[in-house]
Design a protein around this motif. Structure first.
Motif, short mmCIF file in Angstrom:
data_model
loop_
_atom_site.label_atom_id
_atom_site.label_comp_id
_atom_site.label_asym_id
_atom_site.label_seq_id
_atom_site.Cartn_x
_atom_site.Cartn_y
_atom_site.Cartn_z
N HIS A 267 0.84 -1.19 0.00
CA HIS A 267 0.00 0.00 0.00
C HIS A 267 0.88 1.25 0.00
CE1 HIS A 267 -3.91 -1.97 0.66
NE2 HIS A 267 -3.18 -2.89 1.29
N ILE A 268 0.55 2.15 -0.91
CA ILE A 268 1.35 3.37 -1.04
C ILE A 268 0.48 4.57 -0.64
CG2 ILE A 268 2.59 4.88 -2.62
CD1 ILE A 268 3.22 2.54 -4.31
N LYS A 269 1.05 5.44 0.15
CA LYS A 269 0.42 6.72 0.47
C LYS A 269 1.29 7.82 -0.12
CE LYS A 269 -1.96 5.32 4.71
NZ LYS A 269 -2.13 5.57 6.17
N TYR A 270 0.74 8.46 -1.15
CA TYR A 270 1.50 9.51 -1.82
C TYR A 270 1.51 10.79 -0.98
CZ TYR A 270 1.11 6.57 -5.98
OH TYR A 270 1.19 5.54 -6.86
N THR A 271 2.66 11.44 -0.96
CA THR A 271 2.79 12.76 -0.32
C THR A 271 3.49 13.70 -1.28
OG1 THR A 271 4.88 12.09 0.71
CG2 THR A 271 2.87 11.81 2.02
N GLU A 309 4.12 14.25 -6.37
CA GLU A 309 3.32 13.32 -5.57
C GLU A 309 3.98 11.95 -5.65
OE1 GLU A 309 -1.30 14.94 -5.57
OE2 GLU A 309 -0.74 13.09 -6.59
N GLU A 311 5.88 8.40 -3.12
CA GLU A 311 6.22 7.76 -1.85
C GLU A 311 7.72 7.99 -1.68
OE1 GLU A 311 7.84 5.33 -0.04
OE2 GLU A 311 6.53 5.99 1.58
N HIS A 393 4.54 4.19 -9.59
CA HIS A 393 4.38 5.64 -9.71
C HIS A 393 3.96 6.04 -11.13
CE1 HIS A 393 6.57 5.61 -5.89
NE2 HIS A 393 6.19 6.87 -5.73
N THR A 419 -4.47 8.70 -8.09
CA THR A 419 -5.16 8.58 -6.81
C THR A 419 -4.20 8.93 -5.69
OG1 THR A 419 -4.58 6.24 -6.67
CG2 THR A 419 -6.70 6.77 -7.66
N GLN A 420 -4.75 9.23 -4.53
CA GLN A 420 -3.92 9.57 -3.38
C GLN A 420 -3.29 8.35 -2.74
OE1 GLN A 420 -3.05 12.62 -2.32
NE2 GLN A 420 -4.06 13.32 -4.18
N SER A 421 -3.84 7.19 -3.01
CA SER A 421 -3.25 5.95 -2.50
C SER A 421 -3.38 4.90 -3.55
CB SER A 421 -3.95 5.48 -1.21
OG SER A 421 -5.30 5.21 -1.48
#
Length: 430
Positions: A267-271, A309, A311, A393, A419-421
């Motif tokens: 699971h990736i949470k983009y920042t 955006e 990880e 990505h 998407t954000q995740s």
């Protein structure tokens, strides 16, 4: 024969007939038979001219039928997505479809009646390929049977197409050559799909192996590392050995970490992070190693921060893998150049270039395959993980290399993710 010549010949023949028949009528025919002779001459003239016209009408119908069949054949072969070519017994082109003419850049060339070697003069880029076709045709003639092979045709843009080529030789009853039919089917997409499937199967095997082994390795690994650290605190006489043991245990732990990344979806949470900061952190981290190899790292970044955006930890791992490979492959007193750019369609490009030993074409084709490494102690997982990070990505990674000249790696990643995740797929497409 042209129409004007036929009309001229008809007029001359008619004039000769009129003069000759009038001469015979005047000098050799008795006066009592003159009337019958004139009627017979007229009837004979009508029959002969009528027969001639009938013959030409039949020929015209046959010609029209032939032209219609030729038109249908031309429409048929031009609608095909394959390369179709008909040649005579001497290897001269008789008919080719539009696909074949476009493939060899012969659209505006009067190709009929010319051999491949003659057509090579009209297509500089494909001159060698056309000459090879003539050699291949000769081999088919000598075998006297249908031949089938895969031929790679280069394209002006640097890519290539793979064709499954079938050549059918035709012979007269006496065994002499009559013609040759050449059909080439573009199987580039098929071969690429087979290659992707092969890599997917390998990665699936890696995932199964990783899931069953990685966790089992880490449990005893933690115990070993703890005992080594305990011995290191109690025994001052063998510190070098303990440090080597810890380094190797850390190396094993790193390999297990790569296996776990490949074993299951992540699971990736983009920042939002400035890509310059990530790259500078990686360069600072690898500066010591670069000094050990006597390699200088040069970088060129835009002054204004480029917000991406992503990880961050995964991108750090990606750049560490690639820059470290460039450092290790570089020669003494050489440089590793890192450039960051921004494209017009909202993507960043990072280029890592070295002047090292380079990669052969055979190895370049296997880049990203699990367990494939050119390093003596490499696991072959670093680039597999790198490919997977880039894919997660929504980016692309391209290797360009020449043996003993150097390697250039170009990574392209969009600034904004869909998407954000997201979830990293368990397979990678290299």
């Amino acid at each position: 024969m042209k129409k004007t010549k036929l009309v001229f010949l008809y007029l001359i023949s008619s004039l000769i007939w009129l003069i000759a028949s009038s001469y015979l009528l005047t000098h050799y025919i008795p006066s009592s038979l003159v009337n019958y002779f004139e009627r017979g001459k007229e009837i004979l003239y009508i029959l002969i001219t009528g027969g001639i016209f009938y013959f030409f009408i039949l020929k015209k119908e046959e010609l029209d039928t032939t032209k219609e069949q030729e038109k249908r054949l031309s429409t048929l072969i031009n609608s095909m997505v394959d390369f179709v070519n008909f040649k005579d017994g001497d290897g001269r082109w008789i008919q080719s479809n539009d696909f074949g003419l476009k493939l060899f850049q012969l659209e505006n060339v009067d190709y009929r009646g010319k051999k491949d070697s003659e057509l090579a003069q009209y297509s500089e880029f494909y001159a060698d390929a056309l000459r090879y076709c003539e050699v291949s045709d000769e081999e088919t003639w000598e075998k006297g049977q249908i031949t089938r092979c895969e031929e790679v045709i280069p394209l002006p843009d640097g890519t290539a197409k793979i064709f499954d080529t079938i050549k059918v030789p035709l012979f007269h009853e006496d065994g002499s050559r009559e013609g040759l039919v050449v059909i080439g089917r573009d199987i580039t997409t098929l071969r690429q799909a087979e290659e992707r499937l092969s890599r997917t199967e390998k990665l699936s095997l890696v995932g199964e192996l990783s899931a069953s082994v990685a966790h089992e390795i880490r449990n005893p690994l933690t115990s070993l590392k703890g005992f080594v650290q305990l011995l290191q605190m109690e025994d001052d006489n063998h510190q070098d050995y303990y440090q080597i043991m810890l380094d190797e245990l850390n190396r094993i732990n790193h390999i297990v970490g790569e296996l776990l990344l490949l074993a299951k979806p992540q699971h990736i949470k983009y920042t939002e992070v400035a890509i310059q900061k990530i790259l500078k952190d990686v360069i600072s981290l690898l500066a010591v190693e670069a000094n050990l190899y006597n390699v200088q790292i040069d970088f060129s970044f835009p002054k204004e921060d480029i917000i991406l955006e992503c990880e961050p930890n995964q991108l750090k791992q990606l750049f560490i893998n690639l820059i470290k490979n460039s450092i290790e492959a570089s020669k003494q007193d050489s440089k590793v150049a890192i450039n960051l750019g921004l494209t017009e369609n909202g993507k960043i490009t990072v280029t890592i270039k070295d002047n090292g030993c380079g990669i052969s074409k055979e190895r370049l084709q296997k880049m990203g395959e699990p367990f494939y490494s050119s390093k003596e102690k490499g696991t072959g997982l670093g680039l597999t993980v790198s490919y997977k990070i880039v894919q997660s990505h929504k980016g692309h990674i391209v290797f360009e290399s020449e043996k003993d000249v150097g390697t250039t790696v170009t990574i392209t990643i969009p600034l904004v993710q869909d998407t954000q995740s997201a979830i990293v797929p368990s397979t990678v497409q290299a």
